[in-house]
Design a protein around this motif. Sequence first.
Motif, mmCIF file in Angstrom:
data_model
loop_
_atom_site.group_PDB
_atom_site.id
_atom_site.type_symbol
_atom_site.label_atom_id
_atom_site.label_comp_id
_atom_site.label_asym_id
_atom_site.label_seq_id
_atom_site.Cartn_x
_atom_site.Cartn_y
_atom_site.Cartn_z
ATOM 1 N N ALA A 194 -3.952 -5.288 -9.254
ATOM 2 C CA ALA A 194 -3.880 -3.826 -9.213
ATOM 3 C C ALA A 194 -5.093 -3.226 -8.506
ATOM 4 C CB ALA A 194 -3.749 -3.258 -10.621
ATOM 5 N N HIS A 195 -6.246 -3.876 -8.662
ATOM 6 C CA HIS A 195 -7.470 -3.370 -8.015
ATOM 7 C C HIS A 195 -7.371 -3.421 -6.487
ATOM 8 C CE1 HIS A 195 -7.980 -7.734 -8.171
ATOM 9 N NE2 HIS A 195 -8.758 -7.594 -7.110
ATOM 10 N N SER A 196 -6.504 -4.283 -5.952
ATOM 11 C CA SER A 196 -6.389 -4.399 -4.496
ATOM 12 C C SER A 196 -5.308 -3.481 -3.920
ATOM 13 C CB SER A 196 -6.106 -5.851 -4.091
ATOM 14 O OG SER A 196 -4.833 -6.243 -4.551
ATOM 15 N N PHE A 197 -4.555 -2.796 -4.786
ATOM 16 C CA PHE A 197 -3.533 -1.871 -4.305
ATOM 17 C C PHE A 197 -4.236 -0.658 -3.698
ATOM 18 C CE2 PHE A 197 -0.577 1.733 -5.175
ATOM 19 C CZ PHE A 197 0.380 1.387 -4.234
ATOM 20 N N ARG A 198 -4.038 -0.489 -2.395
ATOM 21 C CA ARG A 198 -4.753 0.558 -1.651
ATOM 22 C C ARG A 198 -4.021 1.890 -1.649
ATOM 23 N NH1 ARG A 198 -4.685 -3.804 1.919
ATOM 24 N NH2 ARG A 198 -3.214 -2.640 3.180
ATOM 25 N N GLY A 199 -2.762 1.893 -2.034
ATOM 26 C CA GLY A 199 -2.000 3.134 -2.029
ATOM 27 C C GLY A 199 -1.439 3.489 -0.668
ATOM 28 N N ASP A 200 -1.413 2.513 0.256
ATOM 29 C CA ASP A 200 -0.835 2.763 1.578
ATOM 30 C C ASP A 200 0.663 2.984 1.499
ATOM 31 O OD1 ASP A 200 -3.350 2.388 2.633
ATOM 32 O OD2 ASP A 200 -2.984 0.302 3.229
ATOM 33 N N SER A 201 1.292 2.479 0.440
ATOM 34 C CA SER A 201 2.719 2.657 0.221
ATOM 35 C C SER A 201 2.908 3.073 -1.233
ATOM 36 C CB SER A 201 3.463 1.348 0.502
ATOM 37 O OG SER A 201 3.044 0.343 -0.403
ATOM 38 N N ALA A 202 4.143 3.373 -1.576
ATOM 39 C CA ALA A 202 4.452 3.719 -2.964
ATOM 40 C C ALA A 202 4.351 2.465 -3.827
ATOM 41 C CB ALA A 202 5.858 4.304 -3.049
ATOM 42 N N VAL A 203 4.088 2.637 -5.102
ATOM 43 C CA VAL A 203 4.003 1.506 -6.032
ATOM 44 C C VAL A 203 5.315 0.725 -6.006
ATOM 45 C CG1 VAL A 203 3.792 0.848 -8.466
ATOM 46 C CG2 VAL A 203 2.298 2.606 -7.517
ATOM 47 N N LYS A 204 6.434 1.424 -5.981
ATOM 48 C CA LYS A 204 7.738 0.764 -5.952
ATOM 49 C C LYS A 204 7.852 -0.147 -4.727
ATOM 50 C CE LYS A 204 12.696 1.811 -5.952
ATOM 51 N NZ LYS A 204 13.679 2.905 -6.042
ATOM 52 N N THR A 205 7.433 0.334 -3.589
ATOM 53 C CA THR A 205 7.486 -0.459 -2.364
ATOM 54 C C THR A 205 6.600 -1.686 -2.493
ATOM 55 O OG1 THR A 205 7.877 1.560 -1.085
ATOM 56 C CG2 THR A 205 7.151 -0.361 0.134
ATOM 57 N N TRP A 206 5.411 -1.506 -3.048
ATOM 58 C CA TRP A 206 4.474 -2.620 -3.243
ATOM 59 C C TRP A 206 5.078 -3.662 -4.179
ATOM 60 C CZ3 TRP A 206 0.711 -3.235 -7.559
ATOM 61 C CH2 TRP A 206 -0.238 -4.240 -7.317
ATOM 62 N N LEU A 207 5.648 -3.224 -5.292
ATOM 63 C CA LEU A 207 6.247 -4.150 -6.248
ATOM 64 C C LEU A 207 7.449 -4.890 -5.648
ATOM 65 C CD1 LEU A 207 6.069 -1.986 -9.500
ATOM 66 C CD2 LEU A 207 4.718 -4.042 -8.976
ATOM 67 N N LEU A 208 8.260 -4.182 -4.884
ATOM 68 C CA LEU A 208 9.418 -4.834 -4.262
ATOM 69 C C LEU A 208 8.985 -5.802 -3.165
ATOM 70 C CD1 LEU A 208 12.024 -1.926 -4.204
ATOM 71 C CD2 LEU A 208 11.886 -3.863 -5.788
ATOM 72 N N SER A 209 7.867 -5.510 -2.528
ATOM 73 C CA SER A 209 7.320 -6.437 -1.540
ATOM 74 C C SER A 209 6.859 -7.725 -2.217
ATOM 75 C CB SER A 209 6.155 -5.776 -0.798
ATOM 76 O OG SER A 209 5.616 -6.644 0.145
ATOM 77 N N ILE A 210 6.188 -7.592 -3.341
ATOM 78 C CA ILE A 210 5.775 -8.767 -4.118
ATOM 79 C C ILE A 210 7.023 -9.536 -4.562
ATOM 80 C CG2 ILE A 210 4.651 -9.566 -6.245
ATOM 81 C CD1 ILE A 210 2.835 -7.058 -6.047
ATOM 82 N N THR A 211 8.045 -8.792 -4.987
ATOM 83 C CA THR A 211 9.298 -9.420 -5.430
ATOM 84 C C THR A 211 9.937 -10.223 -4.306
ATOM 85 O OG1 THR A 211 9.656 -7.574 -6.971
ATOM 86 C CG2 THR A 211 11.557 -8.990 -6.479
ATOM 87 N N ALA A 212 10.019 -9.637 -3.127
ATOM 88 C CA ALA A 212 10.621 -10.346 -1.984
ATOM 89 C C ALA A 212 9.858 -11.634 -1.696
ATOM 90 C CB ALA A 212 10.633 -9.449 -0.754
ATOM 91 N N ASN A 213 8.541 -11.565 -1.720
ATOM 92 C CA ASN A 213 7.732 -12.758 -1.449
ATOM 93 C C ASN A 213 7.913 -13.820 -2.535
ATOM 94 O OD1 ASN A 213 6.676 -11.824 0.976
ATOM 95 N ND2 ASN A 213 5.042 -10.725 -0.060
ATOM 96 N N ARG A 214 7.938 -13.413 -3.792
ATOM 97 C CA ARG A 214 8.130 -14.376 -4.888
ATOM 98 C C ARG A 214 9.513 -15.014 -4.817
ATOM 99 N NH1 ARG A 214 5.547 -17.200 -6.033
ATOM 100 N NH2 ARG A 214 6.259 -17.593 -8.129
ATOM 101 N N CYS A 215 10.524 -14.222 -4.476
ATOM 102 C CA CYS A 215 11.884 -14.762 -4.348
ATOM 103 C C CYS A 215 11.968 -15.763 -3.206
ATOM 104 C CB CYS A 215 12.888 -13.631 -4.127
ATOM 105 S SG CYS A 215 13.172 -12.633 -5.593
ATOM 106 N N LYS A 216 11.344 -15.443 -2.094
ATOM 107 C CA LYS A 216 11.356 -16.367 -0.954
ATOM 108 C C LYS A 216 10.624 -17.654 -1.308
ATOM 109 C CE LYS A 216 11.877 -12.688 2.403
ATOM 110 N NZ LYS A 216 11.229 -11.860 3.421
ATOM 111 N N ASP A 217 9.518 -17.531 -2.040
ATOM 112 C CA ASP A 217 8.808 -18.735 -2.506
ATOM 113 C C ASP A 217 9.712 -19.565 -3.411
ATOM 114 O OD1 ASP A 217 6.535 -17.924 -1.168
ATOM 115 O OD2 ASP A 217 5.509 -17.189 -2.973
ATOM 116 N N TYR A 218 10.397 -18.902 -4.326
ATOM 117 C CA TYR A 218 11.284 -19.602 -5.248
ATOM 118 C C TYR A 218 12.408 -20.306 -4.483
ATOM 119 C CZ TYR A 218 14.959 -20.526 -8.564
ATOM 120 O OH TYR A 218 15.953 -21.142 -9.273
ATOM 121 N N LEU A 219 13.015 -19.610 -3.523
ATOM 122 C CA LEU A 219 14.134 -20.198 -2.789
ATOM 123 C C LEU A 219 13.704 -21.392 -1.935
ATOM 124 C CD1 LEU A 219 16.033 -16.950 -1.779
ATOM 125 C CD2 LEU A 219 16.722 -18.645 -3.492
ATOM 126 N N ARG A 220 12.427 -21.446 -1.561
ATOM 127 C CA ARG A 220 11.910 -22.598 -0.804
ATOM 128 C C ARG A 220 11.518 -23.754 -1.724
ATOM 129 N NH1 ARG A 220 9.354 -18.490 2.592
ATOM 130 N NH2 ARG A 220 7.619 -18.473 1.124
#
Length: 177
Positions: free
Chosen positions: A55-81
Amino acid sequence: MNDMSETSSDAVYLLRRWMEQYGTDVINFAYSYVRNYHQAQDIAQDVFLRAFQNAHSFRGDSAVKTWLLSITANRCKDYLRSWHARHEMLHKEDWAPEDVADDDTESTVLGKLSRDEVWKRVSELPLKYREVVVLYYLRDLSTKEIADVLSASDEAVRTRLHRGRALLRRLLEEEEL
């Protein structure tokens, strides 16, 4: 020591607020990738843990929802690999979360069946089209926000959305034949 406990309680409050506001979005988006509700829940827990830790590294360049969904996409891609995802057998009962009908009127049932068929076809789309269709129509993100989530250009997102819609239309037309 009091400052530390206040900071900690503020962070816990923030995490709790994120989970309440965006938990359903994160789980549903993860589900659109992994197609297993229980695995989507596990990924969502991991997403919120990572968000809390970073949370300390969240710069606020995007909405929190966008940031969380970005993390989600990356975690899902990691899982699928991962080895586990490539070797896991999906059970039919894990295919979708259970829905509870409000009432049993004929129009409600027919509407639900129609929506279910559309989302079933969406789940058959290749991942690069499925993710933009889900984010656009189910999570109500703009193409700019989707581009931020997927680390892609806005133009690439619009192209994928257009091609995804066309492919979905063909899948639905084939079903009618």
